[in-house]
Design a protein around this motif. Structure first.
Motif, mmCIF file in Angstrom:
data_model
loop_
_atom_site.group_PDB
_atom_site.id
_atom_site.type_symbol
_atom_site.label_atom_id
_atom_site.label_comp_id
_atom_site.label_asym_id
_atom_site.label_seq_id
_atom_site.Cartn_x
_atom_site.Cartn_y
_atom_site.Cartn_z
ATOM 1 N N GLN A 5 0.483 -0.884 0.342
ATOM 2 C CA GLN A 5 0.347 0.041 0.367
ATOM 3 C C GLN A 5 0.603 1.452 -0.054
ATOM 4 O O GLN A 5 0.611 1.916 -0.434
ATOM 5 N N ARG A 17 1.717 1.818 -3.129
ATOM 6 C CA ARG A 17 0.923 1.908 -4.374
ATOM 7 C C ARG A 17 0.600 3.607 -4.157
ATOM 8 O O ARG A 17 0.990 4.735 -4.947
ATOM 9 N N GLN A 66 -8.126 7.379 -8.397
ATOM 10 C CA GLN A 66 -8.213 6.105 -8.006
ATOM 11 C C GLN A 66 -6.771 5.952 -7.876
ATOM 12 O O GLN A 66 -5.563 5.474 -7.015
ATOM 13 N N SER A 117 -4.035 8.217 -5.721
ATOM 14 C CA SER A 117 -4.418 8.296 -4.798
ATOM 15 C C SER A 117 -3.960 7.197 -3.716
ATOM 16 O O SER A 117 -3.923 7.112 -2.898
ATOM 17 N N LYS A 139 -5.558 4.054 -4.103
ATOM 18 C CA LYS A 139 -6.780 3.176 -3.920
ATOM 19 C C LYS A 139 -6.668 2.140 -5.559
ATOM 20 O O LYS A 139 -7.088 1.242 -5.533
ATOM 21 N N GLY A 140 -6.067 2.677 -6.170
ATOM 22 C CA GLY A 140 -5.695 1.736 -7.547
ATOM 23 C C GLY A 140 -4.337 1.502 -8.244
ATOM 24 O O GLY A 140 -3.396 1.556 -8.032
#
Length: 103
Positions: A15, A18, A53, A56, A58-59
């Motif tokens: 995470q 990302r 996304q 941020s 999130k993807g």
């Protein structure tokens, strides 16, 4: 029980990477002078929320979109793909380039 702790650590690291990828992509987009909506249009994406996304964390940007994304940003597609590999697959990056990720 130890396995769950390691899995959690791995998930946390994934995470974090990302989030770092998203920040890097946002900076590249801003450097190109594009809004999220403009970038989405250049990529042929129906919704700019796709860009939001990704930025941020999130993807994850699918590998089959690397070349399109790089072209929309006006950056070298090979260098772009290497950077995404460093964020999304750091172990593979290390194996290929025989060096630890700078991230």
């Amino acid at each position: 029980m130890q396995f769950q702790t390691n899995a959690k650590t791995t998930d946390d690291k994934r995470q974090e990477l990302r989030l770092q990828a998203g920040a890097w992509l946002k900076a590249a987009r801003e450097e190109a002078g594009l809004s999220q909506r403009e970038l989405a249009g250049k990529m042929g994406a129906l919704y700019y929320t796709f860009i939001s996304q990704i930025e941020s964390g999130k993807g994850r940007l699918p590998a089959d979109r690397y070349a399109v994304y790089a072209e929309a940003l006006g950056v070298d597609s090979r260098e772009f793909a290497i950077k995404m590999l460093e964020f999304y697959e750091p172990t593979t990056y290390q194996l290929i380039f025989n060096q630890k990720s700078a991230i």
